[in-house]
Design a protein around this motif. Structure first.
Motif, PDB file in Angstrom:
ATOM      1  N   TYR A 164       2.460  -0.908  -1.301  1.00  0.00           N
ATOM      2  CA  TYR A 164       2.043  -2.006  -2.177  1.00  0.00           C
ATOM      3  C   TYR A 164       3.142  -3.068  -2.258  1.00  0.00           C
ATOM      4  CZ  TYR A 164      -1.492   1.292  -3.818  1.00  0.00           C
ATOM      5  OH  TYR A 164      -2.523   2.186  -3.889  1.00  0.00           O
ATOM      6  N   VAL A 165       4.358  -2.586  -2.434  1.00  0.00           N
ATOM      7  CA  VAL A 165       5.495  -3.501  -2.567  1.00  0.00           C
ATOM      8  C   VAL A 165       5.731  -4.250  -1.254  1.00  0.00           C
ATOM      9  CG1 VAL A 165       7.954  -3.667  -3.124  1.00  0.00           C
ATOM     10  CG2 VAL A 165       6.526  -2.015  -4.317  1.00  0.00           C
ATOM     11  N   TYR A 198       4.792   4.262  -3.400  1.00  0.00           N
ATOM     12  CA  TYR A 198       4.218   2.937  -3.669  1.00  0.00           C
ATOM     13  C   TYR A 198       4.775   1.855  -2.740  1.00  0.00           C
ATOM     14  CZ  TYR A 198       8.628   2.549  -6.160  1.00  0.00           C
ATOM     15  OH  TYR A 198       9.957   2.550  -6.472  1.00  0.00           O
ATOM     16  N   VAL A 250       3.626  -7.336  -1.014  1.00  0.00           N
ATOM     17  CA  VAL A 250       4.184  -8.393  -1.858  1.00  0.00           C
ATOM     18  C   VAL A 250       5.409  -9.012  -1.173  1.00  0.00           C
ATOM     19  CG1 VAL A 250       5.290  -8.881  -4.082  1.00  0.00           C
ATOM     20  CG2 VAL A 250       3.290  -7.366  -3.980  1.00  0.00           C
TER      21      VAL A 250
END
Length: 171
Positions: free
Chosen positions: A107-108, A104, A111
């Motif tokens: 995705y992080v 993941y 951010v």
């Protein structure tokens, strides 16, 4: 003799000018060269001793440009800088060596880039866009390098926040 004293003596020996400002500028440059050399040599020694030299080089190739591009926290003394930077290098290179980049992470990372943009002093959307594209290209090719990029942005964010907090205390 401490680093400031050594830098001062060298600046007075090197310069032909008696202008105090010229001597101070030269002293600061000499001091920066000496401290950077000592910190780098110590970090290389630690990374070689711990078997983390590859990770050290890889992380620094990525982290140093991030560090140079953003105004972030700097320690107040040489000793603080040496301790903090070497602990930081040891922890990050150990993570790179032992932790597999989580699935993941992409995705992080998106951010983190938004957070980095919001907390940074520079607010350079073009650079953040390039970092976004580079991360996703690198992620497809090499997860270790993308993990280094992830850690570099995360640490940059923390250093920017530390700088902001340290400036708020002095105001």
């Amino acid at each position: 003799m401490n680093i400031i004293g050594l830098s001062n003596k060298l600046a007075h020996k090197i310069t032909v000018s008696d202008d105090l400002e010229d001597i101070q500028i030269l002293r600061y440059g000499i001091e920066a060269i000496i401290t950077t050399t000592i910190n780098t040599a110590l970090a290389i020694l630690v990374s070689i001793t711990c078997g983390l030299f590859y990770e050290f080089v890889l992380f620094n190739i990525i982290f140093v440009p991030f560090r140079k591009a953003h105004k972030s926290y700097h320690c107040k003394t040489f000793l603080q800088c040496t301790i903090c930077s070497n602990i930081l290098m040891f922890l990050t290179t150990t993570m790179i060596h032992t932790v597999a980049a989580p699935r993941y992470i992409y995705y992080v990372f998106a951010v983190l880039l938004v957070i980095n943009y919001l907390v940074s002093y520079e607010k350079n959307l073009f650079i953040h866009g390039i970092m976004f594209i580079a991360f996703y290209i690198v992620y497809c090719l090499n997860s270790t390098i993308s993990f280094c990029m992830f850690l570099a942005v995360l640490i940059t964010i923390l250093l920017i926040i530390l700088r902001r907090l340290s400036h708020e205390k002095t105001i």
